[in-house]
Design a protein around this motif. Structure first.
Motif, PDB file in Angstrom:
ATOM      1  N   TYR A  54       0.853  -1.181   0.000  1.00  0.00           N
ATOM      2  CA  TYR A  54       0.000   0.000   0.000  1.00  0.00           C
ATOM      3  C   TYR A  54       0.891   1.234   0.000  1.00  0.00           C
ATOM      4  O   TYR A  54       1.513   1.564   1.003  1.00  0.00           O
ATOM      5  N   LEU A  55       0.994   1.895  -1.141  1.00  0.00           N
ATOM      6  CA  LEU A  55       1.787   3.119  -1.255  1.00  0.00           C
ATOM      7  C   LEU A  55       0.917   4.308  -0.862  1.00  0.00           C
ATOM      8  O   LEU A  55      -0.209   4.442  -1.347  1.00  0.00           O
ATOM      9  N   VAL A  56       1.436   5.150   0.027  1.00  0.00           N
ATOM     10  CA  VAL A  56       0.692   6.315   0.503  1.00  0.00           C
ATOM     11  C   VAL A  56       1.570   7.545   0.332  1.00  0.00           C
ATOM     12  O   VAL A  56       2.649   7.633   0.922  1.00  0.00           O
ATOM     13  N   GLU A  57       1.111   8.485  -0.488  1.00  0.00           N
ATOM     14  CA  GLU A  57       1.876   9.718  -0.693  1.00  0.00           C
ATOM     15  C   GLU A  57       1.799  10.573   0.561  1.00  0.00           C
ATOM     16  O   GLU A  57       0.732  10.740   1.141  1.00  0.00           O
ATOM     17  N   THR A  58       2.947  11.114   0.971  1.00  0.00           N
ATOM     18  CA  THR A  58       3.011  11.915   2.185  1.00  0.00           C
ATOM     19  C   THR A  58       3.982  13.074   2.001  1.00  0.00           C
ATOM     20  O   THR A  58       4.899  12.995   1.186  1.00  0.00           O
ATOM     21  N   GLU A  59       3.773  14.121   2.764  1.00  0.00           N
ATOM     22  CA  GLU A  59       4.694  15.253   2.773  1.00  0.00           C
ATOM     23  C   GLU A  59       5.667  15.148   3.946  1.00  0.00           C
ATOM     24  O   GLU A  59       6.517  16.009   4.113  1.00  0.00           O
ATOM     25  N   GLU A  60       5.543  14.100   4.744  1.00  0.00           N
ATOM     26  CA  GLU A  60       6.391  13.886   5.912  1.00  0.00           C
ATOM     27  C   GLU A  60       7.855  13.799   5.482  1.00  0.00           C
ATOM     28  O   GLU A  60       8.197  13.064   4.560  1.00  0.00           O
ATOM     29  N   LEU A  61       8.723  14.554   6.154  1.00  0.00           N
ATOM     30  CA  LEU A  61      10.128  14.591   5.775  1.00  0.00           C
ATOM     31  C   LEU A  61      11.014  13.670   6.606  1.00  0.00           C
ATOM     32  O   LEU A  61      12.170  13.450   6.256  1.00  0.00           O
ATOM     33  N   ASN A  62      10.506  13.139   7.715  1.00  0.00           N
ATOM     34  CA  ASN A  62      11.301  12.224   8.535  1.00  0.00           C
ATOM     35  C   ASN A  62      11.464  10.907   7.790  1.00  0.00           C
ATOM     36  O   ASN A  62      10.497  10.305   7.359  1.00  0.00           O
ATOM     37  N   LYS A  63      12.713  10.468   7.660  1.00  0.00           N
ATOM     38  CA  LYS A  63      12.982   9.224   6.949  1.00  0.00           C
ATOM     39  C   LYS A  63      13.598   8.209   7.899  1.00  0.00           C
ATOM     40  O   LYS A  63      14.295   8.569   8.842  1.00  0.00           O
ATOM     41  N   LEU A  64      13.358   6.958   7.615  1.00  0.00           N
ATOM     42  CA  LEU A  64      13.945   5.877   8.389  1.00  0.00           C
ATOM     43  C   LEU A  64      15.437   5.807   8.098  1.00  0.00           C
ATOM     44  O   LEU A  64      15.856   5.869   6.942  1.00  0.00           O
ATOM     45  N   SER A  65      16.232   5.707   9.133  1.00  0.00           N
ATOM     46  CA  SER A  65      17.662   5.502   8.958  1.00  0.00           C
ATOM     47  C   SER A  65      18.148   4.611  10.098  1.00  0.00           C
ATOM     48  O   SER A  65      17.563   4.588  11.176  1.00  0.00           O
ATOM     49  N   PHE A  66      19.199   3.881   9.838  1.00  0.00           N
ATOM     50  CA  PHE A  66      19.769   3.026  10.860  1.00  0.00           C
ATOM     51  C   PHE A  66      21.200   2.670  10.485  1.00  0.00           C
ATOM     52  O   PHE A  66      21.619   2.849   9.343  1.00  0.00           O
ATOM     53  N   LYS A  67      21.939   2.184  11.456  1.00  0.00           N
ATOM     54  CA  LYS A  67      23.305   1.748  11.210  1.00  0.00           C
ATOM     55  C   LYS A  67      23.309   0.223  11.136  1.00  0.00           C
ATOM     56  O   LYS A  67      22.840  -0.457  12.057  1.00  0.00           O
ATOM     57  N   ASN A  68      23.821  -0.321  10.034  1.00  0.00           N
ATOM     58  CA  ASN A  68      23.967  -1.757   9.886  1.00  0.00           C
ATOM     59  C   ASN A  68      25.075  -2.199  10.833  1.00  0.00           C
ATOM     60  O   ASN A  68      26.227  -1.799  10.676  1.00  0.00           O
ATOM     61  N   SER A  69      24.756  -3.008  11.833  1.00  0.00           N
ATOM     62  CA  SER A  69      25.742  -3.382  12.839  1.00  0.00           C
ATOM     63  C   SER A  69      26.764  -4.391  12.319  1.00  0.00           C
ATOM     64  O   SER A  69      27.796  -4.581  12.947  1.00  0.00           O
ATOM     65  N   VAL A  70      26.519  -4.977  11.169  1.00  0.00           N
ATOM     66  CA  VAL A  70      27.491  -5.903  10.581  1.00  0.00           C
ATOM     67  C   VAL A  70      28.518  -5.150   9.747  1.00  0.00           C
ATOM     68  O   VAL A  70      29.730  -5.309   9.923  1.00  0.00           O
ATOM     69  N   THR A  71      28.026  -4.286   8.850  1.00  0.00           N
ATOM     70  CA  THR A  71      28.941  -3.563   7.945  1.00  0.00           C
ATOM     71  C   THR A  71      29.340  -2.197   8.474  1.00  0.00           C
ATOM     72  O   THR A  71      30.200  -1.548   7.909  1.00  0.00           O
ATOM     73  N   LYS A  72      28.690  -1.752   9.552  1.00  0.00           N
ATOM     74  CA  LYS A  72      28.929  -0.427  10.153  1.00  0.00           C
ATOM     75  C   LYS A  72      28.574   0.717   9.209  1.00  0.00           C
ATOM     76  O   LYS A  72      29.093   1.814   9.319  1.00  0.00           O
ATOM     77  N   THR A  73      27.685   0.477   8.259  1.00  0.00           N
ATOM     78  CA  THR A  73      27.258   1.502   7.308  1.00  0.00           C
ATOM     79  C   THR A  73      25.924   2.090   7.757  1.00  0.00           C
ATOM     80  O   THR A  73      25.078   1.373   8.271  1.00  0.00           O
ATOM     81  N   TYR A  74      25.765   3.375   7.520  1.00  0.00           N
ATOM     82  CA  TYR A  74      24.494   4.037   7.805  1.00  0.00           C
ATOM     83  C   TYR A  74      23.586   3.921   6.592  1.00  0.00           C
ATOM     84  O   TYR A  74      24.003   4.194   5.466  1.00  0.00           O
ATOM     85  N   ILE A  75      22.362   3.518   6.824  1.00  0.00           N
ATOM     86  CA  ILE A  75      21.351   3.382   5.784  1.00  0.00           C
ATOM     87  C   ILE A  75      20.343   4.502   6.002  1.00  0.00           C
ATOM     88  O   ILE A  75      19.772   4.626   7.077  1.00  0.00           O
ATOM     89  N   ALA A  76      20.131   5.302   4.993  1.00  0.00           N
ATOM     90  CA  ALA A  76      19.173   6.401   5.132  1.00  0.00           C
ATOM     91  C   ALA A  76      18.238   6.439   3.946  1.00  0.00           C
ATOM     92  O   ALA A  76      18.519   5.990   2.885  1.00  0.00           O
TER      93      ALA A  76
END
Length: 76
Positions: A54-76
């Motif tokens: 279900y795709l929902v168009e939004t104006e929300e600017l907060n994006k999911l981000s996290f650090k991959n604990s295996v590769t130590k890379t940030y995903i944003a």
């Protein structure tokens, strides 16, 4: 894909541009449009036991981000 995940019915995904996102999801995952209006689209794999998307168009600017604990890379 029939055994993808039997307990999840729908994955709701916020998108900033429905048209561009819809084009991408249809091309990459070979989905079909079950329902669409000006700000939402319900997509299906047309296979039993596979969740709809279900795709929902939004104006929300907060994006999911996290650090991959295996590769130590940030995903944003």
């Amino acid at each position: 894909m029939g055994k993808f995940t039997p307990h999840v019915a729908t994955l709701e995904i916020p998108v900033s541009n429905l048209k561009k996102s819809l084009d991408w999801y249809l091309a990459i995952f070979d989905l079909k449009v079950h329902h669409q209006d000006s700000v939402t689209a319900m997509l299906t794999f047309e296979s039993k036991g596979v969740p709809t998307i279900y795709l929902v168009e939004t104006e929300e600017l907060n994006k999911l981000s996290f650090k991959n604990s295996v590769t130590k890379t940030y995903i944003a």
